[in-house]
Design a protein around this motif. Sequence first.
Motif, PDB file in Angstrom:
ATOM      1  N   THR A 168      18.322  38.598  25.193  1.00  0.00           N
ATOM      2  CA  THR A 168      18.720  37.219  24.904  1.00  0.00           C
ATOM      3  C   THR A 168      20.248  37.064  24.898  1.00  0.00           C
ATOM      4  O   THR A 168      20.741  35.956  24.910  1.00  0.00           O
ATOM      5  CB  THR A 168      18.163  36.736  23.546  1.00  0.00           C
ATOM      6  N   LEU A 169      20.953  38.191  24.862  1.00  0.00           N
ATOM      7  CA  LEU A 169      22.419  38.154  24.861  1.00  0.00           C
ATOM      8  C   LEU A 169      22.945  37.902  26.268  1.00  0.00           C
ATOM      9  O   LEU A 169      22.261  38.172  27.252  1.00  0.00           O
ATOM     10  CB  LEU A 169      22.977  39.490  24.364  1.00  0.00           C
ATOM     11  N   SER A 170      24.180  37.446  26.346  1.00  0.00           N
ATOM     12  CA  SER A 170      24.826  37.334  27.654  1.00  0.00           C
ATOM     13  C   SER A 170      25.007  38.749  28.212  1.00  0.00           C
ATOM     14  O   SER A 170      24.955  39.739  27.473  1.00  0.00           O
ATOM     15  CB  SER A 170      26.188  36.653  27.519  1.00  0.00           C
ATOM     16  N   ALA A 171      25.236  38.840  29.503  1.00  0.00           N
ATOM     17  CA  ALA A 171      25.392  40.151  30.142  1.00  0.00           C
ATOM     18  C   ALA A 171      26.553  40.931  29.518  1.00  0.00           C
ATOM     19  O   ALA A 171      26.431  42.137  29.255  1.00  0.00           O
ATOM     20  CB  ALA A 171      25.602  39.983  31.641  1.00  0.00           C
ATOM     21  N   LYS A 172      27.666  40.257  29.247  1.00  0.00           N
ATOM     22  CA  LYS A 172      28.825  40.963  28.673  1.00  0.00           C
ATOM     23  C   LYS A 172      28.548  41.408  27.245  1.00  0.00           C
ATOM     24  O   LYS A 172      28.921  42.511  26.842  1.00  0.00           O
ATOM     25  CB  LYS A 172      30.082  40.095  28.732  1.00  0.00           C
ATOM     26  N   ALA A 173      27.895  40.554  26.462  1.00  0.00           N
ATOM     27  CA  ALA A 173      27.593  40.924  25.080  1.00  0.00           C
ATOM     28  C   ALA A 173      26.640  42.113  25.048  1.00  0.00           C
ATOM     29  O   ALA A 173      26.822  43.057  24.277  1.00  0.00           O
ATOM     30  CB  ALA A 173      26.989  39.733  24.330  1.00  0.00           C
ATOM     31  N   ARG A 174      25.620  42.077  25.900  1.00  0.00           N
ATOM     32  CA  ARG A 174      24.666  43.183  25.963  1.00  0.00           C
ATOM     33  C   ARG A 174      25.360  44.468  26.401  1.00  0.00           C
ATOM     34  O   ARG A 174      25.179  45.531  25.808  1.00  0.00           O
ATOM     35  CB  ARG A 174      23.519  42.836  26.917  1.00  0.00           C
ATOM     36  N   SER A 175      26.198  44.375  27.426  1.00  0.00           N
ATOM     37  CA  SER A 175      26.926  45.551  27.911  1.00  0.00           C
ATOM     38  C   SER A 175      27.834  46.115  26.830  1.00  0.00           C
ATOM     39  O   SER A 175      27.884  47.332  26.622  1.00  0.00           O
ATOM     40  CB  SER A 175      27.759  45.203  29.148  1.00  0.00           C
ATOM     41  N   ALA A 176      28.562  45.235  26.143  1.00  0.00           N
ATOM     42  CA  ALA A 176      29.467  45.691  25.079  1.00  0.00           C
ATOM     43  C   ALA A 176      28.686  46.405  23.981  1.00  0.00           C
ATOM     44  O   ALA A 176      29.077  47.483  23.521  1.00  0.00           O
ATOM     45  CB  ALA A 176      30.230  44.501  24.495  1.00  0.00           C
ATOM     46  N   PHE A 177      27.591  45.823  23.571  1.00  0.00           N
ATOM     47  CA  PHE A 177      26.785  46.416  22.506  1.00  0.00           C
ATOM     48  C   PHE A 177      26.259  47.788  22.927  1.00  0.00           C
ATOM     49  O   PHE A 177      26.348  48.760  22.166  1.00  0.00           O
ATOM     50  CB  PHE A 177      25.640  45.481  22.128  1.00  0.00           C
ATOM     51  N   LEU A 178      25.736  47.879  24.142  1.00  0.00           N
ATOM     52  CA  LEU A 178      25.185  49.151  24.606  1.00  0.00           C
ATOM     53  C   LEU A 178      26.279  50.196  24.829  1.00  0.00           C
ATOM     54  O   LEU A 178      26.076  51.381  24.545  1.00  0.00           O
ATOM     55  CB  LEU A 178      24.365  48.940  25.879  1.00  0.00           C
ATOM     56  N   MET A 179      27.444  49.777  25.322  1.00  0.00           N
ATOM     57  CA  MET A 179      28.550  50.726  25.493  1.00  0.00           C
ATOM     58  C   MET A 179      28.966  51.318  24.158  1.00  0.00           C
ATOM     59  O   MET A 179      29.291  52.504  24.064  1.00  0.00           O
ATOM     60  CB  MET A 179      29.759  50.038  26.148  1.00  0.00           C
ATOM     61  N   SER A 180      28.958  50.495  23.137  1.00  0.00           N
ATOM     62  CA  SER A 180      29.334  50.963  21.810  1.00  0.00           C
ATOM     63  C   SER A 180      28.262  51.877  21.221  1.00  0.00           C
ATOM     64  O   SER A 180      28.561  52.975  20.759  1.00  0.00           O
ATOM     65  CB  SER A 180      29.560  49.769  20.881  1.00  0.00           C
ATOM     66  N   GLN A 181      27.022  51.425  21.261  1.00  0.00           N
ATOM     67  CA  GLN A 181      25.948  52.144  20.580  1.00  0.00           C
ATOM     68  C   GLN A 181      25.443  53.360  21.344  1.00  0.00           C
ATOM     69  O   GLN A 181      25.105  54.369  20.733  1.00  0.00           O
ATOM     70  CB  GLN A 181      24.775  51.193  20.299  1.00  0.00           C
ATOM     71  N   LEU A 182      25.394  53.274  22.665  1.00  0.00           N
ATOM     72  CA  LEU A 182      24.844  54.381  23.449  1.00  0.00           C
ATOM     73  C   LEU A 182      25.917  55.312  23.998  1.00  0.00           C
ATOM     74  O   LEU A 182      25.703  56.529  24.075  1.00  0.00           O
ATOM     75  CB  LEU A 182      23.987  53.853  24.606  1.00  0.00           C
ATOM     76  N   ASP A 183      27.050  54.735  24.392  1.00  0.00           N
ATOM     77  CA  ASP A 183      28.099  55.555  24.998  1.00  0.00           C
ATOM     78  C   ASP A 183      29.184  55.953  24.006  1.00  0.00           C
ATOM     79  O   ASP A 183      30.029  56.782  24.320  1.00  0.00           O
ATOM     80  CB  ASP A 183      28.735  54.812  26.182  1.00  0.00           C
ATOM     81  N   GLY A 184      29.185  55.328  22.836  1.00  0.00           N
ATOM     82  CA  GLY A 184      30.167  55.666  21.812  1.00  0.00           C
ATOM     83  C   GLY A 184      31.584  55.220  22.121  1.00  0.00           C
ATOM     84  O   GLY A 184      32.544  55.773  21.576  1.00  0.00           O
ATOM     85  N   LEU A 185      31.728  54.204  22.972  1.00  0.00           N
ATOM     86  CA  LEU A 185      33.069  53.730  23.329  1.00  0.00           C
ATOM     87  C   LEU A 185      33.660  52.912  22.186  1.00  0.00           C
ATOM     88  O   LEU A 185      32.941  52.269  21.416  1.00  0.00           O
ATOM     89  CB  LEU A 185      33.017  52.873  24.595  1.00  0.00           C
ATOM     90  N   THR A 186      34.972  52.948  22.096  1.00  0.00           N
ATOM     91  CA  THR A 186      35.670  52.135  21.099  1.00  0.00           C
ATOM     92  C   THR A 186      35.741  50.694  21.601  1.00  0.00           C
ATOM     93  O   THR A 186      35.541  50.422  22.796  1.00  0.00           O
ATOM     94  CB  THR A 186      37.099  52.644  20.867  1.00  0.00           C
ATOM     95  N   TYR A 187      36.068  49.779  20.687  1.00  0.00           N
ATOM     96  CA  TYR A 187      36.193  48.381  21.083  1.00  0.00           C
ATOM     97  C   TYR A 187      37.278  48.206  22.140  1.00  0.00           C
ATOM     98  O   TYR A 187      37.128  47.421  23.070  1.00  0.00           O
ATOM     99  CB  TYR A 187      36.485  47.499  19.867  1.00  0.00           C
ATOM    100  N   ALA A 188      38.361  48.940  22.008  1.00  0.00           N
ATOM    101  CA  ALA A 188      39.459  48.855  22.982  1.00  0.00           C
ATOM    102  C   ALA A 188      38.978  49.328  24.366  1.00  0.00           C
ATOM    103  O   ALA A 188      39.305  48.708  25.389  1.00  0.00           O
ATOM    104  CB  ALA A 188      40.650  49.676  22.512  1.00  0.00           C
TER     105      ALA A 188
END
Length: 172
Positions: free
Chosen positions: A121-141
């Motif tokens: 239900t999220l936008s593509a960017k929001a979903r990507s950001a969330f998954l990058m953080s939670q699955l890939d462990g990337l920082t917000y920066a």
Amino acid sequence: MSALPFSSNDATLAASLFTGHQGWLLQRLLLRLRNRAEAEDVASETFLRVLHAGRLSAIREPRAYLTTVAKSVLLQQWRRRDIEQAYLESLALLPESVQPSPEERVVLLEALERLSRALDTLSAKARSAFLMSQLDGLTYAQIAAQLGVSASMVRQYMAQGLRCCLAAADPA
């Protein structure tokens, strides 16, 4: 699913829709799926969704409507299979002593499916950001740099993702 509160007119419309189009829909699904049992399951789920949506009298193009609903059912089934396959592959990597029971697997798969639907239900960017953080462990920066947005926008995306996950955790 709960019982449907049908008026006699709705029951007549439902019967007409089913008898007039069930064979056609089943044949269409058979051509696509090449598996009678699966095609019958998808056709049944399609009609159930149509009935639960109500507004039978508003359907002007029944075959187009049934096709759209059937595609949605198929996409959901395929997504569930993909999630289940990924889950089973990750389980295969675990030692047998820590693998969940069959009952726990079902509960976990249902939770994964709810999360997947919620994140969709999220936008593509929001979903990507969330998954990058939670699955890939990337920082917000790092996420901000990859997505071409600000770190504050990533924070907003993360809040949206967390809200989705919280909503999915409560299936009631």
